[in-house]
Design an enzyme around this catalytic site. Structure first.
Site, short mmCIF file in Angstrom:
data_model
loop_
_atom_site.label_atom_id
_atom_site.label_comp_id
_atom_site.label_asym_id
_atom_site.label_seq_id
_atom_site.Cartn_x
_atom_site.Cartn_y
_atom_site.Cartn_z
CB SER A 9 -0.79 0.01 1.35
OG SER A 9 -1.47 1.34 1.36
CG HIS A 34 -3.72 -1.61 -1.69
ND1 HIS A 34 -4.83 -2.73 -2.10
CD2 HIS A 34 -4.03 -0.95 -0.64
CE1 HIS A 34 -6.01 -2.33 -1.15
NE2 HIS A 34 -5.39 -1.13 -0.33
CG ASP A 36 -5.12 2.15 1.12
OD1 ASP A 36 -3.92 1.64 1.50
OD2 ASP A 36 -5.89 1.41 0.70
CG MET A 38 -8.10 6.81 2.61
SD MET A 38 -7.10 6.89 4.15
CE MET A 38 -6.54 5.15 3.96
CG HIS A 67 -9.13 0.07 -0.43
ND1 HIS A 67 -8.56 -0.20 0.47
CD2 HIS A 67 -10.51 0.09 -0.42
CE1 HIS A 67 -9.58 -0.40 1.52
NE2 HIS A 67 -10.59 -0.18 1.12
CG MET A 69 -11.19 3.10 2.16
SD MET A 69 -9.64 2.91 3.11
CE MET A 69 -8.58 3.06 1.64
CG MET A 138 -11.75 -3.29 5.04
SD MET A 138 -9.53 -2.80 4.14
CE MET A 138 -9.23 -1.76 5.38
CG ASP A 176 -6.07 -3.19 3.01
OD1 ASP A 176 -6.58 -2.54 2.44
OD2 ASP A 176 -4.95 -2.88 3.73
C1 DX5 Z 1 -6.28 1.35 5.66
C2 DX5 Z 1 -5.53 0.98 4.27
C3 DX5 Z 1 -4.73 -0.04 4.29
C4 DX5 Z 1 -3.33 0.20 5.11
C5 DX5 Z 1 -2.57 -0.83 5.24
O1 DX5 Z 1 -7.54 1.97 5.50
O2 DX5 Z 1 -6.82 0.47 3.54
O3 DX5 Z 1 -4.34 -0.30 3.24
O4 DX5 Z 1 -2.67 1.30 4.25
O5 DX5 Z 1 -1.49 -0.33 6.10
P1 DX5 Z 1 -0.75 -1.30 7.12
O6 DX5 Z 1 0.04 -2.31 6.06
O7 DX5 Z 1 0.40 -0.22 7.72
O8 DX5 Z 1 -1.62 -1.54 8.25
ZN ZN Z 2 -6.38 -0.41 1.41
#
Ligand code: DX5
Ligand code: ZN
Length: 220
Positions: A9, A34, A36, A38, A67, A69, A138, A176
């Site tokens: 990620s 990956h 993320d 947000m 991903h 969010m 998750m 994840d």
């Molecule tokens: C959280 C993200 C994850 C996160 C994982 O909302 O979707 O992908 O970045 O990070 P680590 O591996 O540090 O838990």
């Molecule tokens: Zn993620």
């Protein structure tokens, strides 16, 4: 058992050098990238948008595993598809008609994923399992990297693995959040085949990336 695919990620990468970081983690053996996304509304944090995904696209030929969010999410699907996403994963809670959202992702020619938050049951997939390409379990509450793995999600991974096997479809089971050298094998043993890791992939700087990924794959 085959080694899991590792999807680092970039949330844990150096945001001041994201292009270089994507090149480095790709060269270090990442299977997917990956990304993320947000929005500060569906989750408390804000990260990047489609413009950054587009800027990163030339830096790696590996699948961009986006991903989202984000809520509402439907109006952003086309932008991320055009920016270069290969897989677009959404949360069922991110809009009123998640089946239609999955149809829209596939109509854009992209693979569709459904992300299940820690409190979202596997049965949410009952009428989606025949339409999707990936399930993302998750193992933290979404929004931030560096959180601790929520162990009761192992039961959900096992349940989703049974659903996927019963469907007979080639659906990836991705996990994840809080993935490290201890939790990675637990998730693989429970039935996961793709692991997202931010902190564990990027820790120590680019000189450590290939060793980090090999350790997560169990091939070190
Ligand atoms: C959280 C993200 C994850 C996160 C994982 O909302 O979707 O992908 O970045 O990070 P680590 O591996 O540090 O838990
Ligand atoms: Zn993620």
């Amino acid at each position: 058992m085959a080694a899991p695919l590792i999807a680092p990620s970039i949330l844990s990468a150096d945001f001041a050098r994201l292009g270089e970081e994507v090149r480095a983690i790709d060269a270090a053996g990442a299977d997917w990238i990956h990304i993320d996304v947000m929005d500060g509304h569906f989750v408390p944090n804000i990260t990047i948008g489609p413009g950054v995904v587009k800027a990163l696209r030339p830096h790696s030929a590996k699948p961009f595993d986006v991903h989202l969010m984000v809520s509402p999410v439907d109006s952003y699907l086309e932008a991320f598809a055009s920016a270069g996403a290969d897989i677009i994963t959404v949360h069922p809670e991110a809009g009123p008609h998640v089946h239609r959202t999955v149809q829209a992702i596939r109509a854009l020619g992209k693979k569709a994923g459904i992300a299940l938050n820690p409190a979202t049951p596997a049965k949410t997939l009952d009428y989606l399992i025949d339409e999707i390409d990936l399930v993302l379990v998750m193992s933290v509450n979404p929004g931030f990297g560096g959180q601790s793995f929520i162990t009761n999600q192992l039961r959900k991974i096992e349940a989703v693995r049974k659903m996927i096997d019963k469907s007979g479809r080639a659906i990836h089971l991705q996990v994840d959040g809080g993935i490290d050298v201890t939790t990675a094998p637990q998730c693989s043993n429970a039935g996961a085949d793709v692991l997202v890791a931010g902190t564990a992939s990027f820790k120590g700087g680019s000189g450590c990336y290939s060793a980090n990924i090999a350790a997560l794959k169990g091939t070190d």
